[in-house]
Design an enzyme around this catalytic site. Structure first.
Site, PDB file in Angstrom:
ATOM      1  N   SER A  46       0.879  -1.482   0.058  1.00 18.62           N
ATOM      2  CA  SER A  46       0.253   0.231   0.053  1.00 18.62           C
ATOM      3  C   SER A  46       0.664   1.261   0.073  1.00 18.62           C
ATOM      4  O   SER A  46       0.417   2.972  -0.051  1.00 18.62           O
ATOM      5  CB  SER A  46      -1.302   0.045   1.399  1.00 18.62           C
ATOM      6  OG  SER A  46      -1.578  -1.019   0.980  1.00 18.62           O
ATOM      7  N   GLY A 227      -4.554  -2.073  -0.796  1.00 17.14           N
ATOM      8  CA  GLY A 227      -3.491  -2.101  -2.180  1.00 17.14           C
ATOM      9  C   GLY A 227      -3.659   0.018  -1.962  1.00 17.14           C
ATOM     10  O   GLY A 227      -3.449   0.797  -1.228  1.00 17.14           O
ATOM     11  N   GLY A 229      -2.633   3.062  -4.810  1.00 13.80           N
ATOM     12  CA  GLY A 229      -2.905   3.873  -5.767  1.00 13.80           C
ATOM     13  C   GLY A 229      -4.370   4.356  -5.107  1.00 13.80           C
ATOM     14  O   GLY A 229      -5.379   4.956  -4.250  1.00 13.80           O
ATOM     15  N   CYS A 255      -9.383  -1.725   3.078  1.00 15.64           N
ATOM     16  CA  CYS A 255      -8.553  -0.221   2.537  1.00 15.64           C
ATOM     17  C   CYS A 255      -8.697   0.429   1.595  1.00 15.64           C
ATOM     18  O   CYS A 255      -9.824   0.175   1.743  1.00 15.64           O
ATOM     19  CB  CYS A 255      -6.994  -0.994   2.966  1.00 15.64           C
ATOM     20  SG  CYS A 255      -5.380   0.840   2.778  1.00 15.64           S
ATOM     21  N   PHE A 256      -7.933  -0.435   0.829  1.00 17.95           N
ATOM     22  CA  PHE A 256      -8.177  -0.218  -0.572  1.00 17.95           C
ATOM     23  C   PHE A 256      -9.538  -0.775  -1.441  1.00 17.95           C
ATOM     24  O   PHE A 256     -10.629  -0.813  -2.243  1.00 17.95           O
ATOM     25  CB  PHE A 256      -7.073  -0.736  -1.952  1.00 17.95           C
ATOM     26  CG  PHE A 256      -7.019   0.009  -3.065  1.00 17.95           C
ATOM     27  CD1 PHE A 256      -6.406   1.701  -3.261  1.00 17.95           C
ATOM     28  CD2 PHE A 256      -7.179  -0.702  -4.154  1.00 17.95           C
ATOM     29  CE1 PHE A 256      -7.340   1.894  -4.374  1.00 17.95           C
ATOM     30  CE2 PHE A 256      -7.484  -0.343  -5.556  1.00 17.95           C
ATOM     31  CZ  PHE A 256      -7.207   1.029  -5.185  1.00 17.95           C
ATOM     32  N   GLN A 259     -12.139   0.870  -0.481  1.00 17.48           N
ATOM     33  CA  GLN A 259     -12.610   2.240  -1.483  1.00 17.48           C
ATOM     34  C   GLN A 259     -13.432   0.903  -2.728  1.00 17.48           C
ATOM     35  O   GLN A 259     -14.409   1.668  -3.102  1.00 17.48           O
ATOM     36  CB  GLN A 259     -11.938   2.720  -1.313  1.00 17.48           C
ATOM     37  CG  GLN A 259     -10.724   3.389  -0.362  1.00 17.48           C
ATOM     38  CD  GLN A 259     -10.001   3.428  -0.463  1.00 17.48           C
ATOM     39  OE1 GLN A 259      -9.163   3.695  -1.589  1.00 17.48           O
ATOM     40  NE2 GLN A 259      -8.934   4.316   0.515  1.00 17.48           N
ATOM     41  N   ASN A 297      -3.443   2.630   6.611  1.00 15.42           N
ATOM     42  CA  ASN A 297      -2.925   3.159   5.922  1.00 15.42           C
ATOM     43  C   ASN A 297      -3.638   3.293   4.650  1.00 15.42           C
ATOM     44  O   ASN A 297      -3.930   2.326   3.775  1.00 15.42           O
ATOM     45  CB  ASN A 297      -1.149   2.114   5.020  1.00 15.42           C
ATOM     46  CG  ASN A 297      -0.577   3.058   3.689  1.00 15.42           C
ATOM     47  OD1 ASN A 297      -0.545   3.556   3.679  1.00 15.42           O
ATOM     48  ND2 ASN A 297       0.141   1.804   3.651  1.00 15.42           N
ATOM     49  N   PHE A 300      -7.064   8.055   0.422  1.00 17.92           N
ATOM     50  CA  PHE A 300      -8.180   8.190   0.132  1.00 17.92           C
ATOM     51  C   PHE A 300      -9.192   7.875   0.608  1.00 17.92           C
ATOM     52  O   PHE A 300      -9.315   6.647   1.812  1.00 17.92           O
ATOM     53  CB  PHE A 300      -8.547   7.577  -0.986  1.00 17.92           C
ATOM     54  CG  PHE A 300      -6.800   8.209  -2.421  1.00 17.92           C
ATOM     55  CD1 PHE A 300      -8.173   9.549  -3.431  1.00 17.92           C
ATOM     56  CD2 PHE A 300      -6.139   7.941  -2.343  1.00 17.92           C
ATOM     57  CE1 PHE A 300      -6.999   9.761  -4.425  1.00 17.92           C
ATOM     58  CE2 PHE A 300      -5.088   7.916  -3.049  1.00 17.92           C
ATOM     59  CZ  PHE A 300      -5.605   9.045  -4.714  1.00 17.92           C
ATOM     60  N   HIS A 345      -6.958  -1.728   8.657  1.00 14.69           N
ATOM     61  CA  HIS A 345      -6.219  -3.672   8.617  1.00 14.69           C
ATOM     62  C   HIS A 345      -6.256  -4.296   9.710  1.00 14.69           C
ATOM     63  O   HIS A 345      -6.296  -4.433  10.732  1.00 14.69           O
ATOM     64  CB  HIS A 345      -5.092  -2.868   8.429  1.00 14.69           C
ATOM     65  CG  HIS A 345      -4.681  -2.717   6.846  1.00 14.69           C
ATOM     66  ND1 HIS A 345      -4.087  -3.057   6.295  1.00 14.69           N
ATOM     67  CD2 HIS A 345      -4.344  -1.120   6.463  1.00 14.69           C
ATOM     68  CE1 HIS A 345      -3.592  -3.013   4.851  1.00 14.69           C
ATOM     69  NE2 HIS A 345      -4.107  -1.120   5.236  1.00 14.69           N
ATOM     70  N   GLU A 347      -6.176  -7.523   9.337  1.00 15.84           N
ATOM     71  CA  GLU A 347      -4.593  -8.050   9.964  1.00 15.84           C
ATOM     72  C   GLU A 347      -3.831  -7.593  10.839  1.00 15.84           C
ATOM     73  O   GLU A 347      -2.754  -8.334  11.345  1.00 15.84           O
ATOM     74  CB  GLU A 347      -3.730  -8.651   8.992  1.00 15.84           C
ATOM     75  CG  GLU A 347      -3.445  -7.711   7.963  1.00 15.84           C
ATOM     76  CD  GLU A 347      -3.800  -6.397   7.760  1.00 15.84           C
ATOM     77  OE1 GLU A 347      -3.013  -5.466   7.256  1.00 15.84           O
ATOM     78  OE2 GLU A 347      -4.770  -6.138   6.978  1.00 15.84           O
TER      79      GLU A 347
END
Length: 378
Positions: A46, A227, A229, A255-256, A259, A297, A300, A345, A347
């Site tokens: 990430s 992840g 971006g 996380c990603f 989104q 982390n 966005f 997260h 994990e």
């Protein structure tokens, strides 16, 4: 000592000493508030294309071992520390931190005022920057031009640069109870390990996997990983998620992946001023009022208000969690299809374990799915 400089896009320059590899690197400058867990941070996909500033004053005390990597390599574009440990002291250490950075070509800088740098980023927002040392350290005006010519994080499509090249399987620990298709947007090693401990066999698929690829696994559930971006660029994963929701396959995103689920439900995303990065960030569950300390982390976030209920193409959904620091959306839950996600997260590598029970909740969704008549996989 080899001189080094961190140059920001607004022209501010922080000078220090080379740490790790000598050369030049460019990326988005962000800060991480974790006081420990730097090996897991550096190997978290990430952080791809980001120059990470450690707010803890001393880094490197426990060296670098061969067990705690969260992926196949270091992903950060650069690393910024104030006071690197001169000698690591831990029975698991195999090499110093700066040696690990140098081995993998990661350009870093030490000896600068990371508190001043962090305050600067908090006030003005995460910005592009570059670390330059050795022959790369030239006229500051030229270095600023190089930074300004580098790509921004907004609009960056990066998941394809960190994903797996081919499918692979992490077996369950002991008897297999479930089979999960995990979309690798930048998955961390500890995620399949946490699922394996719950009897889940994890089939990790590349970011360009199709719904046919997912169905070929015959999954009890689908997992959307973390992840790097801008989620607005992830049209393929969003389309895949919609196909999963249409088939009512239990889905869990982090996380990603959170989104991605949000965008599949019709919500927009936006770039935060400086993001949430660390292992000490509070999150409130709207339904219970319970507070969890989480590892995060992300730069966005999903649009929405705490507790907000909204309509989607798949029925109703609700904003389930939020961060009390800034009101940022931290979770979403579909009410008519079996899907939920969180911005943090569970994990937690490194980090607190408050959110680990979310994997048990995912197991519960898959158990409910079998109760609807689906046959247990053999």
């Amino acid at each position: 000592m080899t001189m080094a400089a961190l140059v920001l896009e607004d022209g501010r320059v922080f000078r220090g000493d080379a740490f790790g590899a000598v050369g030049a690197t460019l990326g988005e400058v962000v800060f991480c508030t974790g006081m420990t867990g730097y090996q897991e941070t550096l190997t978290d996909p990430s952080y791809h294309r980001q120059i990470v500033v450690a707010t803890a004053p001393q880094i490197g005390n426990t060296g670098w071992n061969d067990e705690d990597d969260e992926s196949r390599r270091i992903w950060v574009a650069g690393y910024v520390v104030r006071d690197p440990a001169r000698v690591p002291s831990n029975w698991r250490s195999r090499r110093p931190l700066d040696a690990a950075l140098a081995e993998q070509g990661v350009v870093g800088i030490s000896g600068l005022d990371t508190r001043s740098l962090t305050r600067h980023i908090r006030e003005l927002g995460a910005m592009r920057g570059g670390v330059f040392s050795g022959d790369a350290l030239a006229d500051p005006d030229v270095l600023v031009e190089r930074v300004l010519a580098s790509p921004r994080m907004a609009g960056a499509d990066l998941a394809g640069e960190v994903t797996t090249d081919a499918n692979y399987v992490i077996p369950a620990a002991g008897e297999r109870r479930f089979r999960v298709a995990a979309l690798d947007l930048g998955i961390k090693t500890n995620t399949p390990r946490m699922m394996a401990a719950r009897g889940i066999e994890t089939h990790v698929l590349p970011v360009d996997a199709t719904i046919d690829d997912v169905l070929a696994v015959e999954p009890d559930g689908v997992f959307l990983a973390n992840g790097p971006g801008d989620p607005a660029t992830a049209e393929g994963p969003v389309a895949l998620t919609r196909s999963v929701l249409e088939r009512r396959i239990p889905l869990f995103g982090i996380c990603f992946g959170h989104q991605i689920l949000g965008r599949a439900l019709g919500r927009g995303t936006y770039k935060l001023r400086y993001g949430h990065r660390g292992i000490n960030i509070p999150v409130i569950d709207v339904a219970s009022g319970r507070v969890a300390i989480t590892a995060q982390n992300h730069g966005f976030a999903l649009e929405g208000e705490p507790g907000e209920r909204f309509d989607t193409p798949f029925g109703a959904a609700r904003i389930s969690h939020y961060c009390p620091n800034d009101g940022c959306v931290e979770g979403v839950r579909a009410l008519d299809v079996p899907a939920f996600s969180v911005q943090y997260h569970p994990e937690a590598a490194a980090g607190p374990h408050d959110a680990a029970p979310l994997f048990d909740e995912f197991v519960g969704l898959m158990e409910d799915g079998r109760g609807d008549g689906s046959a247990e996989k053999s």
